[in-house]
Design a protein around this motif. Structure first.
Motif, mmCIF file in Angstrom:
data_model
loop_
_atom_site.group_PDB
_atom_site.id
_atom_site.type_symbol
_atom_site.label_atom_id
_atom_site.label_comp_id
_atom_site.label_asym_id
_atom_site.label_seq_id
_atom_site.Cartn_x
_atom_site.Cartn_y
_atom_site.Cartn_z
ATOM 1 N N UNK A 1 0.848 -1.198 0.000
ATOM 2 C CA UNK A 1 0.000 0.000 0.000
ATOM 3 C C UNK A 1 0.881 1.244 0.000
ATOM 4 N N UNK A 2 1.826 1.288 0.939
ATOM 5 C CA UNK A 2 2.725 2.447 1.042
ATOM 6 C C UNK A 2 3.536 2.624 -0.241
ATOM 7 N N UNK A 3 4.062 1.521 -0.775
ATOM 8 C CA UNK A 3 4.901 1.603 -1.981
ATOM 9 C C UNK A 3 4.093 2.054 -3.196
ATOM 10 N N UNK A 4 2.867 1.546 -3.333
ATOM 11 C CA UNK A 4 2.017 1.942 -4.467
ATOM 12 C C UNK A 4 1.643 3.425 -4.402
ATOM 13 N N UNK A 5 1.400 3.926 -3.192
ATOM 14 C CA UNK A 5 1.068 5.349 -3.028
ATOM 15 C C UNK A 5 2.241 6.210 -3.503
ATOM 16 N N UNK A 6 3.447 5.886 -3.027
ATOM 17 C CA UNK A 6 4.630 6.687 -3.372
ATOM 18 C C UNK A 6 4.927 6.597 -4.871
ATOM 19 N N UNK A 7 4.770 5.395 -5.442
ATOM 20 C CA UNK A 7 5.003 5.229 -6.892
ATOM 21 C C UNK A 7 4.057 6.114 -7.694
ATOM 22 N N UNK A 8 2.768 6.054 -7.356
ATOM 23 C CA UNK A 8 1.784 6.825 -8.112
ATOM 24 C C UNK A 8 1.950 8.330 -7.878
ATOM 25 N N UNK A 9 2.345 8.706 -6.666
ATOM 26 C CA UNK A 9 2.559 10.118 -6.344
ATOM 27 C C UNK A 9 3.741 10.677 -7.141
ATOM 28 N N UNK A 10 4.761 9.855 -7.320
ATOM 29 C CA UNK A 10 5.914 10.277 -8.131
ATOM 30 C C UNK A 10 7.036 10.930 -7.346
ATOM 31 N N UNK A 11 6.861 11.057 -6.038
ATOM 32 C CA UNK A 11 7.932 11.546 -5.164
ATOM 33 C C UNK A 11 7.673 11.032 -3.746
ATOM 34 N N UNK A 12 8.665 11.130 -2.862
ATOM 35 C CA UNK A 12 8.478 10.570 -1.523
ATOM 36 C C UNK A 12 7.375 11.242 -0.706
ATOM 37 N N UNK A 13 6.930 10.511 0.304
ATOM 38 C CA UNK A 13 6.033 11.050 1.330
ATOM 39 C C UNK A 13 6.926 11.393 2.519
ATOM 40 N N UNK A 14 6.674 12.524 3.145
ATOM 41 C CA UNK A 14 7.331 12.817 4.414
ATOM 42 C C UNK A 14 6.454 12.208 5.495
ATOM 43 N N UNK A 15 7.069 11.455 6.395
ATOM 44 C CA UNK A 15 6.279 10.637 7.303
ATOM 45 C C UNK A 15 6.792 10.673 8.736
ATOM 46 N N UNK A 16 5.865 10.435 9.665
ATOM 47 C CA UNK A 16 6.209 10.300 11.079
ATOM 48 C C UNK A 16 5.272 9.255 11.677
ATOM 49 N N UNK A 17 5.737 8.553 12.700
ATOM 50 C CA UNK A 17 4.890 7.536 13.335
ATOM 51 C C UNK A 17 3.801 8.205 14.157
ATOM 52 N N UNK A 18 2.671 7.511 14.280
ATOM 53 C CA UNK A 18 1.624 8.058 15.153
ATOM 54 C C UNK A 18 1.719 7.365 16.507
ATOM 55 N N UNK A 19 2.034 8.143 17.509
ATOM 56 C CA UNK A 19 2.191 7.615 18.863
ATOM 57 C C UNK A 19 0.861 7.629 19.601
#
Length: 206
Positions: free
Chosen positions: A128-146
């Protein structure tokens, strides 16, 4: 209120992935599954969205240590200084996987991160994460949800995550139960690899 979308990790639905990508492109914040804990992410190119995440986390954007979630190692050179062969071999061996690697940032980092000397790179083993980034065409900036829960540091149930975050983000993905162990963080920006945090990934990968 956020939208709640079910996506199956073994075969992510392209229409659903496009909906997530459209939300990211329009400056939205998305909670999505990884191979470790659920992450809160936005489009790396959208400064307003980055500022929203920093505000939620209660930190100044320039001080934030967010990860860059990539689909593979091909766009590393967009953000990272040239790395040596041994470092690249470690990355190749470990990724996709439950690791965050700290690498020296270059001068092409988005303006919000220009002052940072290092960046954290993630390539999660989650379709899911990889497909989102591929389709977006650039990285996602991310942080964990605590979680504030003293026993469980991370929320694992997507429905409970939605309940808690629905008024703070634009979209929450139900990709099944998440893990409650974060990624192993390894600093590769110096002469020797240094394990900063032991998590789900084997710290002896190098």
């Amino acid at each position: 209120m956020a939208e709640f979308i079910k996506i199956y990790e073994d075969k992510p639905n392209e229409v659903a992935i496009k909906k997530v990508v459209d939300a990211l492109k329009s400056g939205g914040l998305v909670i999505y599954p990884t191979d470790t804990v659920y992450g809160l992410g936005c489009d790396i190119t959208n400064t307003k969205a980055l500022e929203r995440i920093a505000k939620i986390k209660g930190i100044k954007l320039e001080k934030a240590n967010f990860s860059f979630v990539c689909s593979d190692l091909s766009n590393l050179s967009d953000y990272v200084k040239q790395i040596d062969t041994s470092t690249f071999k470690i990355l190749k061996r470990a990724l996709p996987g439950p690791y965050t690697f700290i690498l020296p940032g270059n001068n092409d980092l988005p303006s919000a991160f220009r002052k940072k000397k290092t960046v954290g790179i993630r390539v999660p083993a989650n379709n899911i994460a990889l497909d989102i980034v591929r389709m977006l065409g650039n990285p996602i900036v991310s942080t964990s949800i605590h979680d504030e829960d003293e026993v469980l540091e991370y929320s694992t149930d997507p429905e409970l995550i939605f309940e808690k975050w629905q008024h703070l983000v634009d979209l929450v993905i139900d990709g099944g139960y998440g893990d409650n162990v974060g990624s192993t963080i390894i600093d590769l920006s110096g002469y020797e690899p240094v394990v900063i945090r032991e998590g789900k990934g084997d710290p002896d990968i190098f």
